[in-house]
Design a protein around this motif. Sequence first.
Motif, short mmCIF file in Angstrom:
data_model
loop_
_atom_site.label_atom_id
_atom_site.label_comp_id
_atom_site.label_asym_id
_atom_site.label_seq_id
_atom_site.Cartn_x
_atom_site.Cartn_y
_atom_site.Cartn_z
N LEU A 102 25.81 56.71 42.01
CA LEU A 102 24.96 55.63 42.52
C LEU A 102 25.59 54.88 43.69
O LEU A 102 24.88 54.23 44.45
CB LEU A 102 24.65 54.64 41.40
N ALA A 106 25.87 49.77 44.66
CA ALA A 106 24.76 49.68 43.72
C ALA A 106 25.19 49.08 42.39
O ALA A 106 24.44 48.33 41.76
CB ALA A 106 24.15 51.06 43.50
N SER A 109 25.06 45.37 42.42
CA SER A 109 23.85 44.81 43.00
C SER A 109 23.11 43.92 42.00
O SER A 109 23.29 44.04 40.78
CB SER A 109 22.92 45.93 43.46
N LEU A 266 17.33 54.32 40.72
CA LEU A 266 18.65 54.69 40.22
C LEU A 266 18.62 56.12 39.68
O LEU A 266 19.54 56.92 39.92
CB LEU A 266 19.10 53.73 39.12
#
Length: 282
Positions: A102, A106, A109, A266
Amino acid sequence: MDPRLAGRTARLLEPLHALGYFAPEVETEVTGVGVRKGRATYFASRAAAMGRVGAGPVAATFYVFNPSLVAHFIPAAWEAASPEDVVAARYRGVSAALARLLGEDALVSGEVAEAADLARTASDGCTVAGRPLYAAHADLPWPDEPHMVLFHALTLLREHRGDGHVAALIGADLSGIEALVTHTATGRGFTQPAAQATRAWSDEEWSATVAGLAERGVMTSDGLLTEGGVALRKAIERRTEESAFGPWEHLGEAGTSRLTELCRPLVTTALTNGAFPAGVFA
């Protein structure tokens, strides 16, 4: 809330849990604490939450695997590494795999943090009674990092659903191999060769099972589901969906929809970056 939304969400989220069974980082970490390379890492990493159990409880909860295959790896795995060390290794490996698949940005995040909170809320709606594999994982401490909270929550949801599916299979009077034979006959993605290879059932055992199911009117002698067999499989899936509905009802329709929205990219990114061998979650 529409139960179909819950089912769609569970299927969408499945790769974010299942990638841990394929990630080389997990195998590296688990073999690093002493477990044999290969299938031993799967059995040990998934069963370790139950503690130093023998092959019987693992075969009972994993259900569709040949018990002789399970006994080949369990309890030998616990002679090589403690279950506690295996659990820790699994989670280190998953964290590294998620970073690779990912991206580091990420993982920190706001979207992943929000998804983690929503998935954890859903998992609060799981129930322990009659769900041993879920209960074992639910006793593990929660991770601190949001991406690992998300993974842990999805693991709880997956094992909760899986325990309910086993209960539905038992209620339908299907053994582990009978469950596999009838499932592959539905044509929904899992083939007989793959089932036999990964769950270790011989051609002779498979053929004998088909013959037994034919005697019961579930299948034809050449391995096709009868009308009654089709109805039986549909009833099993319906019961599985019903028994897995509680967590999503607890989260609510808005929360479930938002979790789907957050996790879809994702999943796409993980699949694009090679989370699974060809043909898995295609």
